[in-house]
Scaffold this active site. Structure first.
Site, PDB file in Angstrom:
ATOM      1  N   HIS A   1      -1.004  -8.799  -0.196  1.00 14.67           N
ATOM      2  CA  HIS A   1      -0.056  -7.975   0.552  1.00 14.67           C
ATOM      3  C   HIS A   1      -0.164  -6.559   0.003  1.00 14.67           C
ATOM      4  O   HIS A   1      -0.272  -6.363  -1.214  1.00 14.67           O
ATOM      5  CB  HIS A   1       1.360  -8.516   0.372  1.00 14.67           C
ATOM      6  CG  HIS A   1       2.423  -7.561   0.813  1.00 14.67           C
ATOM      7  ND1 HIS A   1       2.500  -7.062   2.095  1.00 14.67           N
ATOM      8  CD2 HIS A   1       3.467  -7.006   0.141  1.00 14.67           C
ATOM      9  CE1 HIS A   1       3.536  -6.251   2.183  1.00 14.67           C
ATOM     10  NE2 HIS A   1       4.142  -6.186   1.011  1.00 14.67           N
TER      11      HIS A   1
ATOM     12  N   HIS B   1       0.527  -1.974   0.995  1.00 14.32           N
ATOM     13  CA  HIS B   1       1.190  -0.948   1.808  1.00 14.32           C
ATOM     14  C   HIS B   1       0.201   0.180   2.115  1.00 14.32           C
ATOM     15  O   HIS B   1       0.437   1.326   1.724  1.00 14.32           O
ATOM     16  CB  HIS B   1       2.378  -0.345   1.049  1.00 14.32           C
ATOM     17  CG  HIS B   1       3.419  -1.324   0.599  1.00 14.32           C
ATOM     18  ND1 HIS B   1       4.360  -1.026  -0.352  1.00 14.32           N
ATOM     19  CD2 HIS B   1       3.687  -2.596   0.994  1.00 14.32           C
ATOM     20  CE1 HIS B   1       5.173  -2.080  -0.539  1.00 14.32           C
ATOM     21  NE2 HIS B   1       4.763  -3.042   0.261  1.00 14.32           N
TER      22      HIS B   1
ATOM     23  N   GLU C   1     -17.926  -1.435  13.627  1.00 19.29           N
ATOM     24  CA  GLU C   1     -18.018  -2.794  13.096  1.00 19.29           C
ATOM     25  C   GLU C   1     -16.683  -3.524  12.966  1.00 19.29           C
ATOM     26  O   GLU C   1     -16.635  -4.675  12.528  1.00 19.29           O
ATOM     27  CB  GLU C   1     -18.776  -2.770  11.765  1.00 19.29           C
ATOM     28  CG  GLU C   1     -20.213  -2.382  12.031  1.00 19.29           C
ATOM     29  CD  GLU C   1     -21.106  -2.397  10.809  1.00 19.29           C
ATOM     30  OE1 GLU C   1     -20.700  -2.940   9.784  1.00 19.29           O
ATOM     31  OE2 GLU C   1     -22.209  -1.860  10.918  1.00 19.29           O
TER      32      GLU C   1
ATOM     33  N   HIS D   1       6.198  -1.717   7.080  1.00 16.57           N
ATOM     34  CA  HIS D   1       6.237  -2.171   5.686  1.00 16.57           C
ATOM     35  C   HIS D   1       4.832  -2.253   5.089  1.00 16.57           C
ATOM     36  O   HIS D   1       4.554  -1.631   4.065  1.00 16.57           O
ATOM     37  CB  HIS D   1       6.942  -3.544   5.599  1.00 16.57           C
ATOM     38  CG  HIS D   1       7.011  -4.095   4.211  1.00 16.57           C
ATOM     39  ND1 HIS D   1       8.098  -4.793   3.731  1.00 16.57           N
ATOM     40  CD2 HIS D   1       6.124  -4.074   3.183  1.00 16.57           C
ATOM     41  CE1 HIS D   1       7.874  -5.136   2.474  1.00 16.57           C
ATOM     42  NE2 HIS D   1       6.688  -4.720   2.119  1.00 16.57           N
TER      43      HIS D   1
HETATM   44  P1  13P Z   1       7.136  -7.464  -5.742  1.00 13.39           P
HETATM   45  O1  13P Z   1       7.242  -6.374  -6.774  1.00 13.39           O
HETATM   46  O2  13P Z   1       8.249  -8.475  -5.863  1.00 13.39           O
HETATM   47  O3  13P Z   1       5.764  -8.092  -5.729  1.00 13.39           O
HETATM   48  O4  13P Z   1       7.362  -6.799  -4.322  1.00 13.39           O
HETATM   49  C1  13P Z   1       6.533  -5.771  -3.865  1.00 13.39           C
HETATM   50  C2  13P Z   1       6.472  -5.689  -2.383  1.00 13.39           C
HETATM   51  O5  13P Z   1       5.556  -5.104  -1.847  1.00 13.39           O
HETATM   52  C3  13P Z   1       7.551  -6.317  -1.593  1.00 13.39           C
HETATM   53  O6  13P Z   1       7.177  -6.443  -0.263  1.00 13.39           O
HETATM   54 ZN    ZN Z   2       5.665  -4.931   0.335  1.00 18.64          ZN
END
Ligand code: 13P
Ligand code: ZN
Length: 279
Positions: free
Chosen positions: A145, A147, A175, A216
């Site tokens: 995950h 950002h 691509e 997010h």
């Molecule tokens: P954590 O620090 O709990 O990993 O959270 C970071 C985050 O990106 C929450 O979406």
């Molecule tokens: Zn996050």
């Protein structure tokens, strides 16, 4: 048998390198982002006594009754810690990372989080995503995950429709359609760190390896760190080109027929229903 030093383990090296890359690319400010990597028990056993549990940590933000963790019980993951800064992972992996084994309602800490820390608050989403991806591909191992800046910027100015969003990204680099032929799933803004966003993400993960969390960030999943990272990296590059050009008159574009040619050359099973926007 004497255990090897876990600080020299290849999976710790991969986590350090990935976190450092993500930080330096500007995708993971402060504690933004998290990584989970399912490990082979035998490989971990070379470094750790698997019978030695340091702490049992309950899952955060989860109503266990709503979340069936059973398929992952006994599996071992290396994960980033909640509140831990990505910029610090490389220098202090023992504090910022943890090796955990899944048990009913929580995890057993086998190594790491040396300052009393705990796994990422997004662990429920990671675990549910792992289960969803393993249902599609038994070789899936990594969930990331992040950002990423331009992907996030694009969320504010582009319709958050999976077909339109994917199509725009595919148009931005030749691509793209070959890298993520399965497209990008999108969830509306939802409260993070909860089992509801975990369930919604996992539902999308049955169909997509990439899931945008509106305003997010993004999730990427893959068999290897390279695959999960590379998916997010490619979306971010396409989003950057979009953000560099969206306010300018569009004179040229990659046409659907050209995308099809490329996808066929690379033998990609692409989302044909995400093409032909006017059709
Ligand atoms: P954590 O620090 O709990 O990993 O959270 C970071 C985050 O990106 C929450 O979406
Ligand atoms: Zn996050």
């Amino acid at each position: 048998m004497r255990k090897k030093n876990i600080l020299n383990a290849p999976f710790v090296a991969e986590m350090k390198k990935t976190a450092a890359n993500m930080y330096r690319l500007g995708w993971d400010e402060r504690n933004g982002g998290n990584i989970s990597y399912m490990l082979d028990e035998k490989a971990v056993g070379e470094y750790l006594d698997l019978k030695k549990v340091l702490r049992v940590i309950p899952l955060m933000g989860v109503n266990a009754a709503n979340f069936d963790i059973a398929p992952l019980i006994g599996k071992i993951f290396i994960v980033t810690g909640t509140g831990k800064y990505f910029k610090n992972v490389e220098d202090d992996p023992a504090v910022n990372l943890g090796v955990v084994r899944i048990v009913k309602d929580g995890v057993e800490l086998l190594w790491g989080f040396a300052d009393g820390g705990r796994p990422t608050s997004e662990l429920p989403t990671h675990l549910m995503s792992h289960m969803a991806r393993l249902g599609v591909d038994t070789l899936n191992r990594v969930v990331i995950h992040s950002h990423p800046t331009h992907t996030l910027a694009m969320n504010y100015v582009h319709e958050l429709d999976e077909k339109k969003f994917t199509h725009t990204l595919w148009e931005m680099c030749t691509e793209c359609i070959a890298v993520f032929p399965d497209g990008v799933g999108i969830l509306p803004w939802m409260l993070c760190g909860t089992d509801s966003i975990g369930k919604a993400t996992a539902e999308k993960m049955k169909e997509f390896r990439l899931v945008v969390w509106a305003m997010h960030g993004i999730y990427g999943a893959g068999r290897t760190m390279d695959e999960a990272f590379g998916l997010i990296e490619t979306v971010e590059k396409a989003a950057q080109i979009y953000m560099l050009t969206a306010h300018l008159p569009r004179i040229n574009t990659i046409k659907d027929e050209q995308m099809i040619e490329l996808a066929e050359l690379f033998k990609c099973d692409y989302r044909a229903d995400f093409l032909d926007l006017k059709g």
